[in-house]
Write a protein that holds these residues in place. Structure first.
Motif, PDB file in Angstrom:
ATOM      1  N   PHE A  13     -69.925 122.818  42.789  1.00  0.00           N
ATOM      2  CA  PHE A  13     -71.099 122.190  43.401  1.00  0.00           C
ATOM      3  C   PHE A  13     -71.755 123.073  44.457  1.00  0.00           C
ATOM      4  O   PHE A  13     -72.815 122.738  44.982  1.00  0.00           O
ATOM      5  CB  PHE A  13     -70.711 120.850  44.036  1.00  0.00           C
ATOM      6  CG  PHE A  13     -70.167 119.851  43.063  1.00  0.00           C
ATOM      7  CD1 PHE A  13     -70.418 119.948  41.710  1.00  0.00           C
ATOM      8  CD2 PHE A  13     -69.381 118.796  43.515  1.00  0.00           C
ATOM      9  CE1 PHE A  13     -69.913 119.037  40.813  1.00  0.00           C
ATOM     10  CE2 PHE A  13     -68.869 117.871  42.623  1.00  0.00           C
ATOM     11  CZ  PHE A  13     -69.129 117.984  41.265  1.00  0.00           C
ATOM     12  N   ASP A  14     -71.125 124.194  44.783  1.00  0.00           N
ATOM     13  CA  ASP A  14     -71.710 125.147  45.725  1.00  0.00           C
ATOM     14  C   ASP A  14     -72.716 126.073  45.045  1.00  0.00           C
ATOM     15  O   ASP A  14     -73.460 126.777  45.713  1.00  0.00           O
ATOM     16  CB  ASP A  14     -70.613 126.008  46.359  1.00  0.00           C
ATOM     17  CG  ASP A  14     -70.195 125.486  47.735  1.00  0.00           C
ATOM     18  OD1 ASP A  14     -70.932 124.672  48.304  1.00  0.00           O
ATOM     19  OD2 ASP A  14     -69.133 125.896  48.224  1.00  0.00           O
ATOM     20  N   ASP A  15     -72.698 126.086  43.717  1.00  0.00           N
ATOM     21  CA  ASP A  15     -73.528 126.998  42.939  1.00  0.00           C
ATOM     22  C   ASP A  15     -74.820 126.290  42.542  1.00  0.00           C
ATOM     23  O   ASP A  15     -74.814 125.390  41.701  1.00  0.00           O
ATOM     24  CB  ASP A  15     -72.756 127.456  41.705  1.00  0.00           C
ATOM     25  CG  ASP A  15     -73.480 128.530  40.911  1.00  0.00           C
ATOM     26  OD1 ASP A  15     -74.721 128.618  41.008  1.00  0.00           O
ATOM     27  OD2 ASP A  15     -72.809 129.273  40.173  1.00  0.00           O
ATOM     28  N   ALA A  16     -75.939 126.707  43.134  1.00  0.00           N
ATOM     29  CA  ALA A  16     -77.223 126.048  42.879  1.00  0.00           C
ATOM     30  C   ALA A  16     -77.611 126.120  41.405  1.00  0.00           C
ATOM     31  O   ALA A  16     -78.185 125.166  40.860  1.00  0.00           O
ATOM     32  CB  ALA A  16     -78.315 126.676  43.744  1.00  0.00           C
ATOM     33  N   SER A  17     -77.303 127.226  40.746  1.00  0.00           N
ATOM     34  CA  SER A  17     -77.645 127.355  39.331  1.00  0.00           C
ATOM     35  C   SER A  17     -76.840 126.378  38.478  1.00  0.00           C
ATOM     36  O   SER A  17     -77.347 125.851  37.475  1.00  0.00           O
ATOM     37  CB  SER A  17     -77.416 128.791  38.855  1.00  0.00           C
ATOM     38  OG  SER A  17     -76.044 129.154  38.944  1.00  0.00           O
ATOM     39  N   GLU A  18     -75.599 126.127  38.884  1.00  0.00           N
ATOM     40  CA  GLU A  18     -74.779 125.155  38.171  1.00  0.00           C
ATOM     41  C   GLU A  18     -75.316 123.732  38.370  1.00  0.00           C
ATOM     42  O   GLU A  18     -75.323 122.932  37.442  1.00  0.00           O
ATOM     43  CB  GLU A  18     -73.330 125.223  38.650  1.00  0.00           C
ATOM     44  CG  GLU A  18     -72.454 126.190  37.898  1.00  0.00           C
ATOM     45  CD  GLU A  18     -72.225 125.765  36.461  1.00  0.00           C
ATOM     46  OE1 GLU A  18     -71.371 124.903  36.192  1.00  0.00           O
ATOM     47  OE2 GLU A  18     -72.918 126.291  35.577  1.00  0.00           O
TER      48      GLU A  18
END
Length: 284
Positions: A80-85
């Motif tokens: 959830f820290d990965d904006a692209s994810e």
């Protein structure tokens, strides 16, 4: 970002908890496990979640909070820290083709009748949604309460401590596993199973930390065949058990994944033990 994540989780995380029947090995009643040995610099922790629960029933035990405070990082199924994810998670709820072109005429009619009865709107109102998104809406309706999500709460706790959140897999991989596990016909037929009684029973078992019962309930054979089991449980568990050692080699990691992934002969606990780690329940 947190609002986006919550909306995404309501669309996919619940369905990823659906698994299949398998032989079970009785293990201790605990959702929280300590991982040590095999050269680890520090102990890490493994926690089994249920992806959604009524706020009135939701709790994070003191032993879980204590373990979390010792961890240097949080690892969830998705990052959830990965904006692209997060963007990919949002996109996964939107169908690339109209629903009426994806499912058979018979299944569309069945879905239409069910949604009118359950949600008060027919299938034409959900033409641009995936069946996963529709299933999550049905589950929320059946839960009939203000929900809380363990993954989101742990993510917020990690943000409060300013520690990194990691993902054990990608959302596109999850959707691929799901597509290999279920046909559209099977997903539509399963909609009837998730009523209020299902969630009441699951909540009671979960809050008693009866891990084997959680596994048995969520691996009912009516949900999936052997091929589905391979993709939804066995392969994912194996992938995680391969990835976890490197993540926890030098730092303490708090791993939080669906509770059904912990039990069974091919569960994460068993796989880590077979790899030489000591995995023991934290009872209090």
């Amino acid at each position: 970002m947190k609002t986006k994540i919550k909306s995404v989780l309501t669309g996919i995380a619940l369905v990823m908890g659906i698994t299949t029947n398998a032989q079970t090995t009785q293990i201790e009643n605990s959702l929280l496990w300590e991982i040590s040995g095999k050269g680890l610099a520090k102990s890490s922790y493994l926690y089994g979640t249920v992806h959604m629960m009524c706020e009135s029933d939701f709790k994070i035990t003191e032993k879980t909070k204590s373990a979390f405070e010792k961890a240097d990082k949080l690892a969830l199924e998705l990052d959830f820290d990965d904006a692209s994810e997060v963007t990919a998670m949002q996109q996964s709820g939107i169908s690339k083709e109209p629903l009426s072109k994806i499912v058979s005429t018979e299944d569309y009619q069945k879905l239409d009748a069910f949604l009118k009865q359950k949600l008060g709107q027919g299938a034409k109102n959900f033409e641009n949604y995936t069946l996963v998104s529709i299933m999550s809406m049905v589950m929320f309706k059946s839960l009939d309460c203000t929900p809380k999500l363990y993954e989101l709460e742990f993510f917020k706790m990690a943000a409060g401590r300013k520690i990194e959140t990691l993902g054990l897999e990608k959302i596109n991989d999850q959707m691929d596993f799901l597509g290999k596990s279920y046909s559209s016909h099977e997903l539509i037929n399963q909609l009837n199973y998730y009523d209020s009684d299902y969630f009441k029973r699951l909540t009671a078992i979960y809050n008693s930390e009866a891990l084997t019962e959680i596994y048995q309930m969520t691996t009912n054979p009516k949900f999936m065949d052997a091929e589905g089991k391979k993709w939804m449980l066995d392969i994912r568990n194996k992938n995680w058990a391969i990835k976890m050692p490197e993540l926890m080699k030098n730092e303490s990691v708090f791993f939080a994944v669906g509770a059904a992934h912990l039990g069974g002969e091919q569960g994460v606990i068993s796989l880590l033990r077979k790899s030489g780690y000591t995995v023991k329940p934290i009872m209090n």
